[in-house]
Design a protein around this motif. Structure first.
Motif, PDB file in Angstrom:
ATOM      1  N   GLU A  48      -7.095  37.409  17.964  1.00 34.72           N
ATOM      2  CA  GLU A  48      -5.699  37.482  18.389  1.00 34.72           C
ATOM      3  C   GLU A  48      -5.379  38.834  19.029  1.00 34.72           C
ATOM      4  OE1 GLU A  48      -2.994  36.464  15.277  1.00 34.72           O
ATOM      5  OE2 GLU A  48      -4.008  34.574  14.847  1.00 34.72           O
ATOM      6  N   ALA A  52      -4.009  39.391  22.831  1.00 33.55           N
ATOM      7  CA  ALA A  52      -2.793  40.158  23.092  1.00 33.55           C
ATOM      8  C   ALA A  52      -3.082  41.330  24.018  1.00 33.55           C
ATOM      9  CB  ALA A  52      -2.196  40.654  21.783  1.00 33.55           C
ATOM     10  N   HIS A  53      -4.192  41.995  23.833  1.00 30.05           N
ATOM     11  CA  HIS A  53      -4.551  43.121  24.696  1.00 30.05           C
ATOM     12  C   HIS A  53      -4.773  42.645  26.129  1.00 30.05           C
ATOM     13  CE1 HIS A  53      -6.239  46.931  25.951  1.00 30.05           C
ATOM     14  NE2 HIS A  53      -7.308  46.288  26.403  1.00 30.05           N
ATOM     15  N   LYS A  55      -3.393  40.094  27.572  1.00 31.94           N
ATOM     16  CA  LYS A  55      -2.089  39.763  28.158  1.00 31.94           C
ATOM     17  C   LYS A  55      -1.378  41.031  28.623  1.00 31.94           C
ATOM     18  CE  LYS A  55      -1.194  35.472  25.691  1.00 31.94           C
ATOM     19  NZ  LYS A  55      -0.350  34.789  24.685  1.00 31.94           N
TER      20      LYS A  55
END
Length: 61
Positions: A48, A52-53, A55
């Motif tokens: 996850e 997230a990184h 994105k």
């Protein structure tokens, strides 16, 4: 002066040592299961974090 030994000597195992072995085995199994669960959770969180990184990197481009 030779002493003859009986070839049928038995070794006595106390109940306390059997209980200690059983408790030790249960504790090892418990901690192994706990470590396996923590590894699974850690793997999911790591995935996850990478998503997230990625994105954030895509938005900043």
């Amino acid at each position: 002066m030779l002493q003859s030994k009986n070839s049928l000597d038995t070794v006595e195992v106390s109940v306390a040592s059997e209980r200690a072995e059983a408790v030790g085995g249960v504790l090892i199994a418990f901690f192994a299961a706990l470590m396996a669960i923590s590894q699974m959770v850690n793997g999911e969180l790591e995935e996850e974090m990478m998503i997230a990184h990625n994105k954030v990197v895509n938005y900043s481009s």
